[in-house]
Scaffold this motif. Structure first.
Motif, PDB file in Angstrom:
ATOM      1  N   GLN A 134       0.832  -1.203   0.000  1.00 41.96           N
ATOM      2  CA  GLN A 134       0.000   0.000   0.000  1.00 41.96           C
ATOM      3  C   GLN A 134       0.871   1.258   0.000  1.00 41.96           C
ATOM      4  O   GLN A 134       0.560   2.244  -0.683  1.00 41.96           O
ATOM      5  N   LEU A 135       1.977   1.215   0.735  1.00 42.98           N
ATOM      6  CA  LEU A 135       2.916   2.338   0.735  1.00 42.98           C
ATOM      7  C   LEU A 135       3.527   2.526  -0.656  1.00 42.98           C
ATOM      8  O   LEU A 135       3.668   3.662  -1.131  1.00 42.98           O
ATOM      9  N   ARG A 140       3.873   5.629  -5.600  1.00 42.41           N
ATOM     10  CA  ARG A 140       3.693   5.637  -7.057  1.00 42.41           C
ATOM     11  C   ARG A 140       2.800   6.812  -7.483  1.00 42.41           C
ATOM     12  O   ARG A 140       3.065   7.489  -8.467  1.00 42.41           O
ATOM     13  N   LYS A 141       1.731   7.033  -6.702  1.00 41.64           N
ATOM     14  CA  LYS A 141       0.804   8.114  -7.037  1.00 41.64           C
ATOM     15  C   LYS A 141       1.415   9.495  -6.805  1.00 41.64           C
ATOM     16  O   LYS A 141       0.990  10.472  -7.424  1.00 41.64           O
ATOM     17  N   SER A 142       2.392   9.589  -5.904  1.00 46.75           N
ATOM     18  CA  SER A 142       2.968  10.890  -5.555  1.00 46.75           C
ATOM     19  C   SER A 142       4.071  11.332  -6.513  1.00 46.75           C
ATOM     20  O   SER A 142       4.524  12.478  -6.441  1.00 46.75           O
ATOM     21  N   ARG A 143       4.514  10.426  -7.374  1.00 43.39           N
ATOM     22  CA  ARG A 143       5.608  10.770  -8.292  1.00 43.39           C
ATOM     23  C   ARG A 143       5.126  10.790  -9.732  1.00 43.39           C
ATOM     24  O   ARG A 143       4.286   9.969 -10.115  1.00 43.39           O
ATOM     25  N   PRO A 144       5.663  11.697 -10.560  1.00 45.90           N
ATOM     26  CA  PRO A 144       6.630  12.731 -10.184  1.00 45.90           C
ATOM     27  C   PRO A 144       5.932  14.023  -9.780  1.00 45.90           C
ATOM     28  O   PRO A 144       4.875  14.354 -10.325  1.00 45.90           O
ATOM     29  N   GLY A 149       3.147  13.743   1.139  1.00 45.52           N
ATOM     30  CA  GLY A 149       2.653  13.758   2.511  1.00 45.52           C
ATOM     31  C   GLY A 149       1.888  12.503   2.914  1.00 45.52           C
ATOM     32  O   GLY A 149       2.169  11.909   3.962  1.00 45.52           O
ATOM     33  N   PRO A 150       0.895  12.059   2.113  1.00 44.48           N
ATOM     34  CA  PRO A 150       0.145  10.851   2.473  1.00 44.48           C
ATOM     35  C   PRO A 150       1.044   9.621   2.628  1.00 44.48           C
ATOM     36  O   PRO A 150       0.835   8.803   3.527  1.00 44.48           O
ATOM     37  N   ALA A 151       2.049   9.494   1.752  1.00 50.16           N
ATOM     38  CA  ALA A 151       2.955   8.348   1.841  1.00 50.16           C
ATOM     39  C   ALA A 151       3.783   8.407   3.121  1.00 50.16           C
ATOM     40  O   ALA A 151       3.970   7.399   3.813  1.00 50.16           O
ATOM     41  N   LEU A 191      15.215  -1.796  -6.446  1.00 48.16           N
ATOM     42  CA  LEU A 191      14.174  -0.812  -6.150  1.00 48.16           C
ATOM     43  C   LEU A 191      13.132  -0.772  -7.272  1.00 48.16           C
ATOM     44  O   LEU A 191      11.926  -0.667  -7.004  1.00 48.16           O
ATOM     45  N   ALA A 192      13.595  -0.878  -8.493  1.00 44.21           N
ATOM     46  CA  ALA A 192      12.671  -0.866  -9.625  1.00 44.21           C
ATOM     47  C   ALA A 192      11.678  -2.028  -9.536  1.00 44.21           C
ATOM     48  O   ALA A 192      10.522  -1.903  -9.964  1.00 44.21           O
ATOM     49  N   ALA A 193      12.115  -3.131  -8.970  1.00 44.22           N
ATOM     50  CA  ALA A 193      11.248  -4.308  -8.845  1.00 44.22           C
ATOM     51  C   ALA A 193      10.018  -4.017  -7.994  1.00 44.22           C
ATOM     52  O   ALA A 193       8.967  -4.643  -8.170  1.00 44.22           O
ATOM     53  N   LEU A 194      10.133  -3.063  -7.061  1.00 43.56           N
ATOM     54  CA  LEU A 194       9.005  -2.730  -6.195  1.00 43.56           C
ATOM     55  C   LEU A 194       7.860  -2.093  -6.969  1.00 43.56           C
ATOM     56  O   LEU A 194       6.699  -2.151  -6.537  1.00 43.56           O
ATOM     57  N   LEU A 195       8.173  -1.474  -8.090  1.00 41.83           N
ATOM     58  CA  LEU A 195       7.161  -0.775  -8.878  1.00 41.83           C
ATOM     59  C   LEU A 195       6.617  -1.623 -10.019  1.00 41.83           C
ATOM     60  O   LEU A 195       5.709  -1.195 -10.730  1.00 41.83           O
TER      61      LEU A 195
END
Length: 273
Positions: A134-135, A140-144, A149-151, A191-195
């Motif tokens: 969920q984090l 993902r939604k906050s970038r770019p 803040g929500p994250a 790190l890319a694997a997380l997305l």
């Protein structure tokens, strides 16, 4: 049922029928000319006749365990088999998995708690995996250039208290928070694997298995165990060196390219292992 759901159902059924017919042909066909050129072990395997009802039962088991309620219901009717689980139970698992595949983790957690709140209460690693995912979705939604803040708030209130409990939790949280720092177009592979969709699939699979386990069902489809047992047996026999085996033993699911159903409407072919 929507047109997209109808197409997905037909895609699953097409692959189920394809595998059933392919295995049935493998068990019943072999010309004398071809047989004379085959390895003795291969000829012996072809002499073993597996009832089509057994093959269909394995396919139905996969559709049930993997969470395809409509395909399982229709295939069980076509193959004249008794459903292994009520459609409602499969639908509940499918709904939760779909939320996860779409990145709607909060909805998935609510649905899972509605189904059985004790699952997350008693499985802290699974709960952490869902919260971490969920984090990831919030980041993902906050970038770019969006609001982080929500994250940050979610990480602090939901994951922060849990992370110090195990080194793995802490490591996973730190790695996930790194997504807030680095450019998503130039991430380290770890790190890319997380997305990528793989993390959603991994968590969805864990949730599906947890539900099946709670309901006292097998957590893996029978075909997976069959393939694993077959691979283990071959490995043992080759190491002992007492039997003459072909250099390569195929699973027998290749078929002809002309017979193979293709993926349509963006859906991947059915996975059987």
């Amino acid at each position: 049922m929507s047109s997209s759901s109808d197409l997905l159902l037909e895609n699953h059924l097409r692959h189920a029928r394809y595998i059933s017919e392919l295995l049935d042909r493998k068990m019943t066909s072999s010309t004398s000319t071809t047989r004379s050129m085959k390895h003795a072990f291969t000829r012996h395997v072809e002499e073993v006749k597996t009832p089509k009802s057994d093959i269909n039962a394995v396919i139905l088991d996969y559709l049930t365990v993997a969470g395809y309620p409509n395909a399982a219901a229709k295939f069980s009717t076509e193959a004249n088999l008794t459903p292994q689980q009520p459609s409602s139970a499969i639908q509940a698992r499918q709904r939760i998995q779909t939320f996860i595949y779409k990145g709607e983790i909060e909805n998935a957690i609510h649905a899972l708690n509605d189904l059985d709140p004790s699952i997350l209460d008693e499985d802290e690693p699974l709960h952490f995996a869902l919260l971490r995912l969920q984090l990831v979705e919030l980041i993902r939604k906050s970038r770019p250039g969006g609001d982080i803040g929500p994250a940050l708030e979610f990480a602090q209130t939901q994951l922060g208290p849990k992370a110090p409990r195990t080194p793995q939790f802490l490591e996973d949280l730190e790695k996930t928070m790194s997504l807030l720092v680095f450019d998503h177009d130039n991430l380290d592979p770890s790190l890319a694997a997380l997305l990528r969709p793989g993390l959603r699939r991994e968590v969805a699979d864990k949730v599906n298995k947890a539900i099946l386990d709670r309901q006292q069902h097998r957590m893996d489809a029978a075909i997976r165990h069959l393939v694993q047992t077959r691979a283990w047996s071959e490995d043992v026999v080759r190491k002992e060196g007492k039997k003459d085996l072909p250099s390569r033993i195929d699973l027998g699911l290749d078929g002809d390219d002309s017979d193979r159903p293709s993926a349509e409407n963006g859906h991947e072919p059915m996975v059987t292992t």
